[in-house]
Design an enzyme around this catalytic site. Structure first.
Site, PDB file in Angstrom:
ATOM      1  N   GLU A 179      41.131  40.173  13.311  1.00 32.99           N
ATOM      2  CA  GLU A 179      41.359  39.097  14.276  1.00 32.99           C
ATOM      3  C   GLU A 179      41.452  37.727  13.611  1.00 32.99           C
ATOM      4  O   GLU A 179      41.579  36.709  14.292  1.00 32.99           O
ATOM      5  CB  GLU A 179      40.237  39.094  15.314  1.00 32.99           C
ATOM      6  CG  GLU A 179      38.843  39.054  14.728  1.00 32.99           C
ATOM      7  CD  GLU A 179      37.752  39.332  15.762  1.00 32.99           C
ATOM      8  OE1 GLU A 179      38.040  39.247  16.972  1.00 32.99           O
ATOM      9  OE2 GLU A 179      36.628  39.642  15.346  1.00 32.99           O
ATOM     10  N   HIS A 239      18.059  61.524  51.871  1.00 30.31           N
ATOM     11  CA  HIS A 239      18.860  62.209  52.880  1.00 30.31           C
ATOM     12  C   HIS A 239      20.195  61.504  53.117  1.00 30.31           C
ATOM     13  O   HIS A 239      21.254  62.139  53.167  1.00 30.31           O
ATOM     14  CB  HIS A 239      18.078  62.314  54.195  1.00 30.31           C
ATOM     15  CG  HIS A 239      18.891  62.876  55.307  1.00 30.31           C
ATOM     16  ND1 HIS A 239      19.503  62.073  56.244  1.00 30.31           N
ATOM     17  CD2 HIS A 239      19.236  64.146  55.602  1.00 30.31           C
ATOM     18  CE1 HIS A 239      20.179  62.839  57.087  1.00 30.31           C
ATOM     19  NE2 HIS A 239      20.031  64.102  56.728  1.00 30.31           N
ATOM     20  N   ARG A 279      31.370  47.728  19.133  1.00 31.14           N
ATOM     21  CA  ARG A 279      31.380  46.481  18.373  1.00 31.14           C
ATOM     22  C   ARG A 279      29.996  45.870  18.365  1.00 31.14           C
ATOM     23  O   ARG A 279      29.374  45.706  19.423  1.00 31.14           O
ATOM     24  CB  ARG A 279      32.390  45.511  18.996  1.00 31.14           C
ATOM     25  CG  ARG A 279      32.579  44.230  18.181  1.00 31.14           C
ATOM     26  CD  ARG A 279      33.650  43.357  18.801  1.00 31.14           C
ATOM     27  NE  ARG A 279      33.213  42.791  20.071  1.00 31.14           N
ATOM     28  CZ  ARG A 279      34.021  42.118  20.897  1.00 31.14           C
ATOM     29  NH1 ARG A 279      35.303  41.962  20.581  1.00 31.14           N
ATOM     30  NH2 ARG A 279      33.551  41.618  22.022  1.00 31.14           N
ATOM     31  N   CYS A 327      42.601  46.348  20.454  1.00 30.51           N
ATOM     32  CA  CYS A 327      41.676  46.344  21.596  1.00 30.51           C
ATOM     33  C   CYS A 327      41.719  45.033  22.363  1.00 30.51           C
ATOM     34  O   CYS A 327      40.865  44.784  23.208  1.00 30.51           O
ATOM     35  CB  CYS A 327      40.250  46.629  21.124  1.00 30.51           C
ATOM     36  SG  CYS A 327      39.588  45.400  19.979  1.00 30.51           S
ATOM     37  N   ARG A 363      31.716  46.962  24.309  1.00 30.44           N
ATOM     38  CA  ARG A 363      31.159  45.644  24.024  1.00 30.44           C
ATOM     39  C   ARG A 363      29.637  45.660  24.148  1.00 30.44           C
ATOM     40  O   ARG A 363      29.088  45.867  25.237  1.00 30.44           O
ATOM     41  CB  ARG A 363      31.736  44.613  24.990  1.00 30.44           C
ATOM     42  CG  ARG A 363      33.235  44.432  24.904  1.00 30.44           C
ATOM     43  CD  ARG A 363      33.709  43.388  25.921  1.00 30.44           C
ATOM     44  NE  ARG A 363      35.134  43.144  25.840  1.00 30.44           N
ATOM     45  CZ  ARG A 363      36.047  43.819  26.541  1.00 30.44           C
ATOM     46  NH1 ARG A 363      35.652  44.789  27.350  1.00 30.44           N
ATOM     47  NH2 ARG A 363      37.328  43.541  26.428  1.00 30.44           N
ATOM     48  N   GLY A 402      42.176  42.504  17.188  1.00 28.70           N
ATOM     49  CA  GLY A 402      41.730  41.719  18.333  1.00 28.70           C
ATOM     50  C   GLY A 402      42.766  40.666  18.637  1.00 28.70           C
ATOM     51  O   GLY A 402      42.752  39.586  18.028  1.00 28.70           O
ATOM     52  N   SER A 403      43.688  40.970  19.526  1.00 24.09           N
ATOM     53  CA  SER A 403      44.828  40.074  19.740  1.00 24.09           C
ATOM     54  C   SER A 403      44.411  38.731  20.320  1.00 24.09           C
ATOM     55  O   SER A 403      45.110  37.722  20.134  1.00 24.09           O
ATOM     56  CB  SER A 403      45.861  40.746  20.659  1.00 24.09           C
ATOM     57  OG  SER A 403      45.280  41.076  21.911  1.00 24.09           O
ATOM     58  N   ASN A 404      43.259  38.669  21.001  1.00 24.11           N
ATOM     59  CA  ASN A 404      42.836  37.395  21.582  1.00 24.11           C
ATOM     60  C   ASN A 404      42.549  36.367  20.492  1.00 24.11           C
ATOM     61  O   ASN A 404      43.107  35.260  20.479  1.00 24.11           O
ATOM     62  CB  ASN A 404      41.585  37.603  22.438  1.00 24.11           C
ATOM     63  CG  ASN A 404      41.829  38.538  23.613  1.00 24.11           C
ATOM     64  OD1 ASN A 404      42.954  38.921  23.871  1.00 24.11           O
ATOM     65  ND2 ASN A 404      40.775  38.891  24.311  1.00 24.11           N
ATOM     66  N   ASP A 405      41.633  36.715  19.555  1.00 20.77           N
ATOM     67  CA  ASP A 405      41.294  35.765  18.490  1.00 20.77           C
ATOM     68  C   ASP A 405      42.417  35.625  17.473  1.00 20.77           C
ATOM     69  O   ASP A 405      42.625  34.542  16.897  1.00 20.77           O
ATOM     70  CB  ASP A 405      40.001  36.199  17.786  1.00 20.77           C
ATOM     71  CG  ASP A 405      38.767  35.670  18.501  1.00 20.77           C
ATOM     72  OD1 ASP A 405      38.883  34.652  19.206  1.00 20.77           O
ATOM     73  OD2 ASP A 405      37.685  36.282  18.377  1.00 20.77           O
TER      74      ASP A 405
END
Length: 801
Positions: free
Chosen positions: A681, A421, A579, A752, A511, A702-705
């Protein structure tokens, strides 16, 4: 039959056009019984006592003047006045009695139903108002229902009480709010064969997601016993989702499920007193398992789809399973009148911009955030102490509380699920509610400032003090779509449905790690080789999580499949790039049982991670479980929009080995339209992109790695963090070469990583390079979409229609 009756219509004689005669509830039951039973939708038979009978009762007793007088000068916001007037009105109607000719018709119709079902017949007696279930206002729950009614005299008494319930406190207040004239709304009574769900299960279901308005999922709740505990919110039910588009295509799998506590159930009462039902505790073993199986869930989903198709609109339904014949029945259906009425072109996003101490958690209702002081209401008598703008905290709410609830900033309850409710009313009012917290009335103190957040997925949280938040509203119909495909990074299935309304082309990075870490919590190899776990407590924790599964490995496969499947369904048929797992060894080791299978590495960031694990003997069996889950998503759920992606592929021959292993596990590239991407990456991916491109359908940068490995900077090290910058000229050149390589080989190029979400200049650079897509964090989508449109306009690109 109707030619013999003035005031009775059996279900087979009724249709949806008969709302003025028998109310929305009974008209709908008649419509379903007449039109859908032949298509396999089970609806128990019964009859309606018409609204004309209600008027006849009041006419014969000449009580209209007294009834009108009882409500003259009513102040609906004065709880005590409303309570006093409502009681007086109900007493007038009940004491009017039932005229002899009407009594005879009711008893005669009951005997006909008894002839159909046998002498052990018991019936449900439900009120059905003639203005009920209109597209813009639902009277559902405003009047009374009586269950397990046996015998003619018991039925007559229940009918009188239903007639009187047209003037419950909540019904009076609701009609005033909706602008209905009390004396132009009449009451019909439905008499329907009881389904023996006291011996099995029952629940509520919707052909739409009630929290987000996502229309492609059927949402089903289930608990043991009679359905009133679910409707009233007294129990935390099991929950299931079924994805309608692929179900229609013949795929028969549950998309997602959640185990509810189900601590109580309503069953038949024994003995001759007026009490016809009672509440009993649910045995612990039953609480810890789902109360219906997948076959039942899928049958109910089929019912929901057929009913929605028949009515041509989202529907709210009640169902019951008979413990005697094992069949599933629909016992009510009405249009869904809240979520389906929202303007889908206006996107409203609530976001916390700060953090705070979590006081209680429960099920989130809606997607909003509110702040206010706590007001705990432990007894109905305390409702008069409630002030507008406070956070209503209670064990549970009932329809009688609605006059107060409509002034609350938010609602928090100990008990109830998302169809209780409190949840229904909060949805209708457009305020956040957190239900089923278990202990809110004990933890939250009167006057305490709190923030109630339902903007973080399925879990609703109540934070201490005022936590800052923001609201963004966008008219999507006025927002053009850029030529560059804007996609989204997403790992949390709980927010998938609400996130799907963002103007994106799909999910560029889903992820897998989030689902494994949050929902599975167990190292996959620990499920394959539990004998290697040398800690009794860890073994017990794993056994507890996998309880209910014949094979613990199946727990991993189904849970991962349902998490990924929910994300894929939310964005169907747009592409969703999933991934495969990319934990590092230290992260894998932190999972339950993980330390028994993972080596200790000096630098896990550059160690045993990504593709190097998949074909390796130390993890190949774990990778097989990941592949089995993805195979389930594509082949059992039918979500062929899922694209798989391999992370951290160091060498070309490694790619070949892993793709061969995936084919061995039933995921062969190209088969059934399966596309497989590779994360770009590692500098080697860029240097040898023409060779890598022969094995993949696309690359996601994968711009981070890639930044870490181009600059030689460990992004986990705070000491050298100042040297980590995705905007570095060398990193940008690597990205440019990767995009050119994809274009040269005729495959998809995307990015990404974090960079375009954080830095507008990186988004501009990617557009100038001609990248096909960029995947952003959800909170950056609207801002960066506008920015990309500006860049494309400067470059003379054509805007998509």
């Amino acid at each position: 039959m109707s030619q013999n009756y003035r005031f009775i219509r059996f279900f087979r004689e009724l249709g949806i056009k008969d709302v003025p005669l028998v109310g929305g509830k009974n008209a709908s039951l008649g419509e379903m019984y007449r039109e859908l039973t032949s298509k396999g939708v089970n609806v128990p038979n019964g009859f309606a006592i018409t609204a004309e009978a209600y008027r006849y009762v009041l006419d014969q007793a000449n009580v209209w003047p007294a009834l009108r007088q009882s409500l003259e000068g009513l102040d609906p916001d004065d709880v005590e006045d409303l309570k006093r007037r409502g009681y007086q009105a109900r007493r007038i109607i009940y004491e009017a009695g039932i005229p002899d000719d009407l009594r005879k018709e009711i008893l005669d119709a009951y005997q006909k139903l008894e002839q159909e079902y046998g002498p052990d017949l018991s019936v449900a007696v439900r009120s059905s108002a003639t203005a009920e279930d209109l597209p813009t206002a639902s009277f559902a729950g405003q009047q009374e229902t009586y269950l397990n009614i046996r015998g003619g005299e018991g039925l007559i008494d229940a009918v009188q009480r239903c007639f009187a319930s047209l003037f419950t406190d909540r019904a009076i207040h609701y009609r005033i709010d909706q602008g209905f004239d009390h004396f132009k709304v009449y009451l019909s009574v439905g008499v329907q064969k009881m389904v023996r769900s006291d011996l099995a299960s029952s629940g509520v279901m919707f052909s739409i997601d009630t929290e987000t308005g996502f229309r492609e999922a059927a949402f089903i709740t289930a608990a043991y016993g009679l359905g009133e505990t679910v409707v009233q919110g007294a129990v935390d039910p099991d929950e299931f989702y079924v994805f309608k588009p692929t179900f229609r295509q013949g795929f028969r799998s549950v998309l997602r499920r959640r185990l509810g506590a189900k601590k109580i159930r309503m069953v038949y009462a024994q003995g001759g007193d007026r009490q016809t039902t009672r509440i009993v505790p649910t045995p612990k073993a039953d609480q810890q398992r789902f109360c219906i199986g997948d076959e039942d869930v899928l049958t109910l989903a089929d019912y929901a789809i057929q009913v929605e198709d028949h009515y041509g609109k989202p529907m709210d339904m009640e169902w019951a399973k008979d413990g005697c014949d094992g069949q599933l029945y629909l016992v009510q259906a009405r249009p869904e009148t809240v979520t389906s009425q929202r303007n889908v072109n206006v996107l409203e996003e609530y976001r916390l911009t700060g953090t705070g101490k979590v006081l209680v958690e429960g099920r989130a209702v809606g997607t909003r955030i509110a702040v206010g002081p706590v007001r705990a209401v432990l007894h109905p008598e305390q409702l008069s102490q409630f002030h507008p703008g406070e956070v209503l905290v209670a064990d549970m709410t009932t329809p009688d509380w609605e006059p107060v609830m409509k002034t609350a900033a938010a609602i928090v309850t100990n008990r109830g699920g998302r169809t209780c409710h409190a949840a229904i009313v909060a949805r209708e009012l457009g305020i956040p509610a957190v239900v089923g917290t278990g202990d809110a009335t004990e933890v939250l103190q009167d006057g305490q400032a709190v923030t109630v957040s339902c903007a973080e997925g399925d879990v609703g949280r109540v934070y201490e003090d005022e936590v800052p938040f923001e609201i963004e509203r966008v008219d999507l119909s006025q927002l053009p779509r850029p030529s560059t495909e804007i996609m989204i990074n997403l790992g949390n299935p709980e927010v998938a449905f609400q996130t799907s309304f963002l103007p994106v082309y799909g999910v560029g990075l889903a992820r897998m790690e989030f689902i494994i870490n949050q929902y599975i919590k167990i190292h996959p190899m620990a499920l394959v080789h539990p004998d290697r776990i040398g800690d009794a407590e860890e073994r017990h924790a794993i056994e507890k999580l996998t309880r209910g599964y014949d094979d613990p490995k199946e727990f991993f496969v189904r849970t991962l499949a349902e998490g990924v499947g929910t994300i894929a369904a939310a964005f169907w048929p747009k592409p969703v790039v999933v991934r495969m797992s990319d934990f590092k060894t230290n992260e894998y080791a932190s999972l339950l049982g993980g330390r028994w299978f993972e080596p200790e590495e000096a630098n896990p960031m550059l160690g045993f991670r990504g593709a190097s694990r998949y074909a390796h003997p130390a993890y190949a069996e774990g990778f097989a479980l990941e592949c089995a889950a993805m195979k389930w998503v594509r082949e059992q759920l039918g979500l062929s929009n899922v694209i798989l992606m391999l992370p951290f592929v160091r060498r070309v021959d490694e790619a070949e080995r892993v793709l061969g292993k995936m084919a061995e596990f039933g995921l062969e590239r190209g088969r059934g339209g399966l596309k497989i991407y590779c994360m770009c990456e590692i500098p080697n991916n860029v240097v040898l992109i023409d060779r890598f491109a022969k094995h993949f359908d696309g690359f996601s940068i994968g711009s981070n790695d890639l930044t870490q490995l181009t600059l030689g900077v460990d992004r986990d090290s705070e000491l050298v963090a100042f040297d980590y910058d995705e905007r570095d000229e060398g990193v940008r050149e690597m990205i440019r070469l990767a995009i050119e390589g994809c274009r040269r080989n005729g495959i998809h190029s995307g990015l990404c990583g974090q960079a375009p979400s954080d830095y507008p200049e990186m988004a501009e650079f990617l557009v100038e390079c001609g990248i096909d897509s960029m995947s952003l964090n959800p909170d950056a989508v609207l801002r960066m979409t506008r920015y990309v449109l500006e860049v494309e306009k400067r470059l003379g690109r054509r805007i998509r229609e």
